[in-house]
Design a protein around this motif. Structure first.
Motif, mmCIF file in Angstrom:
data_model
loop_
_atom_site.group_PDB
_atom_site.id
_atom_site.type_symbol
_atom_site.label_atom_id
_atom_site.label_comp_id
_atom_site.label_asym_id
_atom_site.label_seq_id
_atom_site.Cartn_x
_atom_site.Cartn_y
_atom_site.Cartn_z
ATOM 1 N N ILE A 54 43.742 42.138 46.650
ATOM 2 C CA ILE A 54 44.747 43.095 47.104
ATOM 3 C C ILE A 54 45.181 42.709 48.519
ATOM 4 N N THR A 55 46.407 43.059 48.893
ATOM 5 C CA THR A 55 46.903 42.778 50.235
ATOM 6 C C THR A 55 46.656 43.989 51.118
ATOM 7 N N SER A 58 47.190 44.933 57.183
ATOM 8 C CA SER A 58 47.287 43.919 58.237
ATOM 9 C C SER A 58 47.834 42.596 57.718
ATOM 10 N N GLY A 59 48.047 42.496 56.405
ATOM 11 C CA GLY A 59 48.542 41.256 55.826
ATOM 12 C C GLY A 59 47.436 40.384 55.266
ATOM 13 N N GLY A 60 46.203 40.718 55.580
ATOM 14 C CA GLY A 60 45.065 39.962 55.056
ATOM 15 C C GLY A 60 44.782 40.317 53.610
ATOM 16 N N ARG A 61 43.814 39.648 53.042
ATOM 17 C CA ARG A 61 43.444 39.884 51.656
ATOM 18 C C ARG A 61 42.221 40.778 51.583
ATOM 19 N N GLY A 62 42.161 41.588 50.556
ATOM 20 C CA GLY A 62 41.025 42.456 50.295
ATOM 21 C C GLY A 62 40.636 42.372 48.830
ATOM 22 N N VAL A 63 39.622 43.133 48.459
ATOM 23 C CA VAL A 63 39.132 43.113 47.088
ATOM 24 C C VAL A 63 38.999 44.550 46.588
ATOM 25 N N LEU A 64 39.554 44.812 45.417
ATOM 26 C CA LEU A 64 39.375 46.077 44.723
ATOM 27 C C LEU A 64 38.251 45.868 43.716
ATOM 28 N N THR A 65 37.200 46.661 43.829
ATOM 29 C CA THR A 65 36.034 46.537 42.966
ATOM 30 C C THR A 65 35.869 47.805 42.147
ATOM 31 N N VAL A 66 35.687 47.651 40.831
ATOM 32 C CA VAL A 66 35.549 48.791 39.927
ATOM 33 C C VAL A 66 34.290 48.617 39.089
ATOM 34 N N GLU A 67 33.377 49.595 39.179
ATOM 35 C CA GLU A 67 32.190 49.634 38.319
ATOM 36 C C GLU A 67 32.475 50.632 37.210
ATOM 37 N N SER A 68 32.240 50.244 35.968
ATOM 38 C CA SER A 68 32.570 51.127 34.853
ATOM 39 C C SER A 68 31.630 50.928 33.683
ATOM 40 N N ASN A 100 47.827 45.135 42.268
ATOM 41 C CA ASN A 100 49.185 44.668 42.591
ATOM 42 C C ASN A 100 50.125 45.822 42.918
ATOM 43 N N GLU A 101 49.911 46.977 42.291
ATOM 44 C CA GLU A 101 50.806 48.115 42.480
ATOM 45 C C GLU A 101 50.389 49.036 43.628
ATOM 46 N N THR A 102 49.209 48.818 44.186
ATOM 47 C CA THR A 102 48.743 49.643 45.300
ATOM 48 C C THR A 102 49.410 49.170 46.586
ATOM 49 N N ARG A 103 50.040 50.094 47.299
ATOM 50 C CA ARG A 103 50.687 49.747 48.570
ATOM 51 C C ARG A 103 49.645 49.347 49.600
ATOM 52 N N ALA A 104 50.029 48.461 50.474
ATOM 53 C CA ALA A 104 49.134 48.021 51.542
ATOM 54 C C ALA A 104 48.704 49.215 52.394
ATOM 55 N N GLY A 105 47.429 49.385 52.583
ATOM 56 C CA GLY A 105 46.890 50.462 53.404
ATOM 57 C C GLY A 105 46.645 51.751 52.647
ATOM 58 N N ALA A 106 47.109 51.862 51.427
ATOM 59 C CA ALA A 106 46.915 53.084 50.637
ATOM 60 C C ALA A 106 45.658 52.948 49.778
ATOM 61 N N PRO A 107 44.971 54.048 49.545
ATOM 62 C CA PRO A 107 43.790 53.979 48.666
ATOM 63 C C PRO A 107 44.226 53.829 47.210
ATOM 64 N N PRO A 108 43.374 53.253 46.365
ATOM 65 C CA PRO A 108 43.738 53.137 44.955
ATOM 66 C C PRO A 108 43.780 54.510 44.283
ATOM 67 N N ASP A 109 44.647 54.673 43.320
ATOM 68 C CA ASP A 109 44.781 55.918 42.575
ATOM 69 C C ASP A 109 43.738 55.926 41.458
ATOM 70 N N VAL A 110 42.597 56.563 41.711
ATOM 71 C CA VAL A 110 41.472 56.537 40.782
ATOM 72 C C VAL A 110 41.787 57.295 39.494
ATOM 73 N N GLY A 135 32.133 54.313 37.819
ATOM 74 C CA GLY A 135 31.117 54.401 38.850
ATOM 75 C C GLY A 135 31.803 54.369 40.206
ATOM 76 N N THR A 136 31.673 53.263 40.886
ATOM 77 C CA THR A 136 32.259 53.100 42.207
ATOM 78 C C THR A 136 33.590 52.374 42.101
ATOM 79 N N VAL A 137 34.603 52.917 42.767
ATOM 80 C CA VAL A 137 35.887 52.229 42.942
ATOM 81 C C VAL A 137 36.008 52.015 44.438
ATOM 82 N N MET A 138 35.936 50.754 44.845
ATOM 83 C CA MET A 138 35.857 50.454 46.273
ATOM 84 C C MET A 138 36.900 49.423 46.651
ATOM 85 N N LEU A 139 37.490 49.629 47.806
ATOM 86 C CA LEU A 139 38.485 48.718 48.341
ATOM 87 C C LEU A 139 37.935 48.132 49.635
ATOM 88 N N ASN A 140 37.705 46.837 49.657
ATOM 89 C CA ASN A 140 37.192 46.149 50.859
ATOM 90 C C ASN A 140 38.284 45.342 51.483
#
Length: 140
Positions: A54-55, A58-68, A100-110, A135-140
């Motif tokens: 995920i972007t 700040s323009g850097g890259r992040g990771v969306l992690t989903v435990e299910s 891809n659809e999550t705006r930069a800086g916004a939390p994911p829509d769980v 389980g856990t939905v985490m954005l790093n």
């Protein structure tokens, strides 16, 4: 020597709860061995952690992690086990689409994520009945 201090009691409780869960899980198998019905039991299937890039704001890259996982009733447990590769692929696609659809800086829509994952489980399984458990939905 290493001391656990106040954490010792919580570790003892975890061990006791784990033992109780194992005992409870073995009871239906014991009852079935005694001549009970041969119907398959309900199953909880834990899926591997799904990740997507995920972007960040700040323009850097992040990771969306989903435990299910999936809670399949007795009639769908065998089908769910057989469908695990397709379910993993579907969960990976949904997670990447959400990233891809999550705006930069916004939390994911769980809530939306859970609805889309549930729709994929119903599609892959061919009918409704199995439930998605997040389980856990985490954005790093």
């Amino acid at each position: 020597m290493f001391s656990l201090g106040p954490y010792r009691d919580s570790m003892d409780r975890r061990a006791l709860l784990g033992l109780a869960a194992l005992t409870a899980a073995s009871l239906p198998a014991t009852a079935k061995a005694g001549g009970g019905s041969s119907a398959p039991a309900a199953a909880y299937l834990r899926l591997p952690v799904t990740t997507a890039s995920i972007t960040r704001a700040s323009g850097g890259r992040g990771v969306l992690t989903v435990e299910s996982g999936i809670d399949a009733p007795a009639g769908l447990s065998v089908r769910a086990t057989q469908s695990l590769p397709r379910l993993r692929a579907a969960f990976s696609e949904v997670t990447q689409r959400m990233a891809n659809e999550t705006r930069a800086g916004a939390p994911p829509d769980v809530l939306r994520l859970s609805r889309e994952l549930q729709a994929e489980v119903d599609r892959v399984m061919g009918r409704a009945g199995a439930r998605v458990l997040l389980g856990t939905v985490m954005l790093n």
